[in-house]
Motif scaffolding. Sequence first.
Motif, mmCIF file in Angstrom:
data_model
loop_
_atom_site.group_PDB
_atom_site.id
_atom_site.type_symbol
_atom_site.label_atom_id
_atom_site.label_comp_id
_atom_site.label_asym_id
_atom_site.label_seq_id
_atom_site.Cartn_x
_atom_site.Cartn_y
_atom_site.Cartn_z
ATOM 1 N N GLU A 123 -3.865 5.762 -0.237
ATOM 2 C CA GLU A 123 -4.055 6.201 -1.629
ATOM 3 C C GLU A 123 -4.292 5.028 -2.567
ATOM 4 O OE1 GLU A 123 -4.197 9.224 -3.224
ATOM 5 O OE2 GLU A 123 -4.285 10.082 -1.224
ATOM 6 N N ILE A 124 -3.473 3.988 -2.403
ATOM 7 C CA ILE A 124 -3.558 2.850 -3.318
ATOM 8 C C ILE A 124 -3.085 1.616 -2.557
ATOM 9 C CG2 ILE A 124 -1.259 3.297 -4.275
ATOM 10 C CD1 ILE A 124 -2.328 2.258 -6.969
ATOM 11 N N HIS A 125 -3.685 0.487 -2.870
ATOM 12 C CA HIS A 125 -3.244 -0.762 -2.262
ATOM 13 C C HIS A 125 -3.462 -1.896 -3.247
ATOM 14 C CE1 HIS A 125 -7.372 -2.201 -1.478
ATOM 15 N NE2 HIS A 125 -7.640 -0.919 -1.279
ATOM 16 N N GLU A 126 -2.715 -2.972 -3.033
ATOM 17 C CA GLU A 126 -2.834 -4.133 -3.910
ATOM 18 C C GLU A 126 -2.637 -5.387 -3.067
ATOM 19 O OE1 GLU A 126 -0.394 -5.923 -7.650
ATOM 20 O OE2 GLU A 126 -0.839 -3.782 -7.713
ATOM 21 N N GLY A 127 -3.548 -6.331 -3.226
ATOM 22 C CA GLY A 127 -3.412 -7.617 -2.553
ATOM 23 C C GLY A 127 -4.018 -7.686 -1.164
ATOM 24 N N TYR A 128 -4.603 -6.610 -0.682
ATOM 25 C CA TYR A 128 -5.192 -6.614 0.659
ATOM 26 C C TYR A 128 -6.651 -7.024 0.611
ATOM 27 C CZ TYR A 128 -1.216 -4.233 2.771
ATOM 28 O OH TYR A 128 0.027 -3.916 3.232
ATOM 29 N N ALA B 126 0.845 -1.198 0.000
ATOM 30 C CA ALA B 126 0.000 0.000 0.000
ATOM 31 C C ALA B 126 0.876 1.242 0.000
ATOM 32 C CB ALA B 126 -0.921 0.006 1.216
ATOM 33 N N ILE B 127 0.338 2.298 -0.581
ATOM 34 C CA ILE B 127 0.985 3.613 -0.511
ATOM 35 C C ILE B 127 0.022 4.534 0.220
ATOM 36 C CG2 ILE B 127 1.851 5.609 -1.797
ATOM 37 C CD1 ILE B 127 2.647 3.697 -4.043
ATOM 38 N N VAL B 128 0.559 5.173 1.247
ATOM 39 C CA VAL B 128 -0.197 6.090 2.094
ATOM 40 C C VAL B 128 0.423 7.462 1.925
ATOM 41 C CG1 VAL B 128 -0.707 6.681 4.492
ATOM 42 C CG2 VAL B 128 -0.761 4.293 3.761
ATOM 43 N N LEU B 129 -0.398 8.500 1.717
ATOM 44 C CA LEU B 129 0.115 9.865 1.568
ATOM 45 C C LEU B 129 -0.513 10.774 2.610
ATOM 46 C CD1 LEU B 129 0.129 10.302 -2.320
ATOM 47 C CD2 LEU B 129 2.040 9.703 -0.819
ATOM 48 N N ARG B 130 0.240 11.785 3.016
ATOM 49 C CA ARG B 130 -0.250 12.774 3.979
ATOM 50 C C ARG B 130 -0.988 13.871 3.225
ATOM 51 N NH1 ARG B 130 1.334 13.526 9.163
ATOM 52 N NH2 ARG B 130 3.233 12.332 8.858
ATOM 53 N N ASP B 131 -2.200 14.177 3.663
ATOM 54 C CA ASP B 131 -2.981 15.260 3.081
ATOM 55 C C ASP B 131 -2.291 16.582 3.412
ATOM 56 O OD1 ASP B 131 -5.404 17.381 3.589
ATOM 57 O OD2 ASP B 131 -5.800 16.038 1.897
ATOM 58 N N ILE B 132 -2.075 17.429 2.413
ATOM 59 C CA ILE B 132 -1.343 18.684 2.598
ATOM 60 C C ILE B 132 -2.042 19.600 3.590
ATOM 61 C CG2 ILE B 132 -0.593 20.801 1.454
ATOM 62 C CD1 ILE B 132 -0.174 19.149 -1.060
ATOM 63 N N GLU B 133 -3.339 19.742 3.459
ATOM 64 C CA GLU B 133 -4.061 20.704 4.283
ATOM 65 C C GLU B 133 -4.312 20.197 5.698
ATOM 66 O OE1 GLU B 133 -7.485 21.734 1.972
ATOM 67 O OE2 GLU B 133 -6.232 22.448 0.321
ATOM 68 N N SER B 134 -4.744 18.946 5.834
ATOM 69 C CA SER B 134 -5.099 18.437 7.162
ATOM 70 C C SER B 134 -3.937 17.744 7.865
ATOM 71 C CB SER B 134 -6.279 17.463 7.059
ATOM 72 O OG SER B 134 -5.873 16.276 6.396
ATOM 73 N N GLY B 135 -2.950 17.264 7.111
ATOM 74 C CA GLY B 135 -1.832 16.546 7.706
ATOM 75 C C GLY B 135 -2.154 15.096 8.026
ATOM 76 N N GLU C 271 -10.470 -6.845 2.514
ATOM 77 C CA GLU C 271 -11.198 -5.725 3.121
ATOM 78 C C GLU C 271 -10.787 -5.557 4.584
ATOM 79 O OE1 GLU C 271 -15.804 -4.391 3.952
ATOM 80 O OE2 GLU C 271 -15.375 -5.696 2.244
ATOM 81 N N GLU C 272 -10.576 -6.663 5.280
ATOM 82 C CA GLU C 272 -10.137 -6.597 6.684
ATOM 83 C C GLU C 272 -8.745 -5.968 6.787
ATOM 84 O OE1 GLU C 272 -11.200 -9.561 5.284
ATOM 85 O OE2 GLU C 272 -13.226 -9.508 6.118
ATOM 86 N N GLY C 273 -7.894 -6.302 5.828
ATOM 87 C CA GLY C 273 -6.540 -5.726 5.820
ATOM 88 C C GLY C 273 -6.567 -4.223 5.628
ATOM 89 N N THR C 274 -7.391 -3.744 4.678
ATOM 90 C CA THR C 274 -7.472 -2.289 4.473
ATOM 91 C C THR C 274 -8.118 -1.618 5.676
ATOM 92 O OG1 THR C 274 -9.540 -2.480 3.228
ATOM 93 C CG2 THR C 274 -7.488 -2.409 1.949
ATOM 94 N N ASP C 275 -9.061 -2.307 6.332
ATOM 95 C CA ASP C 275 -9.644 -1.749 7.563
ATOM 96 C C ASP C 275 -8.578 -1.584 8.645
ATOM 97 O OD1 ASP C 275 -12.131 -1.637 6.362
ATOM 98 O OD2 ASP C 275 -12.890 -3.465 7.364
#
Length: 193
Positions: free
Chosen positions: A35-40, A21-30, A42-46
């Motif tokens: 952002e994107i994931h592969e192979g997870y 997975a790729i996780v990005l920080r929101d510029i305004e809220s921090g 639904e429980e994994g993304t939760d």
Amino acid sequence: DDILPVIMEEAIQLSAATCGAIVLRDIESGVLRLEIHEGYSEEGTDRIHAALQSPATHSALAEVLRTDRSSIVPDVTAMTGEGGFEADTRALMIVPIFYAETLTGVIFLESVESDAFDQEAVGFVESLSAQTAIAVGNKQRYDEQVRQRDLLSRRADQLAMVLEVSRALRSDRPLDEILEEIAYAVEETVGFN
């Protein structure tokens, strides 16, 4: 949007991960957001979402966010309280993404095999992290240019309306027509209806 899937695919393929997975920080809220994931599942993304809401509850993620350094957990079964985000994960890698010397996000990679990741894999994913940072920077600069263009366009429209009002004030038209034109110009330039 085009680059992140390619980076994710390459990271998984060349590190022999089973999901990532790729996780990005929101510029305004921090806030960190997935952002994107592969192979997870639904429980994994939760579980990823839960860890991002409270990073201190996931020791490996908390360590990366605290030290700004990549982390490998060769056997997540040895961790107490949490492990990988997928139930069958045995090895976990977390690599930070930096843009302008600021933590901009992280890359998660998981494997069902213990000791699946080595320093060579970390080095490769760190180079992908640098490419991700470039993509993030390009997107931020593009968004800023769009905002500046829109601001300049609105300013030009406002100046054109001021010119129209100025012409109306110098004309010999009845006062009620001039005032109506001024009201219309104010409405158009400041966006009120």
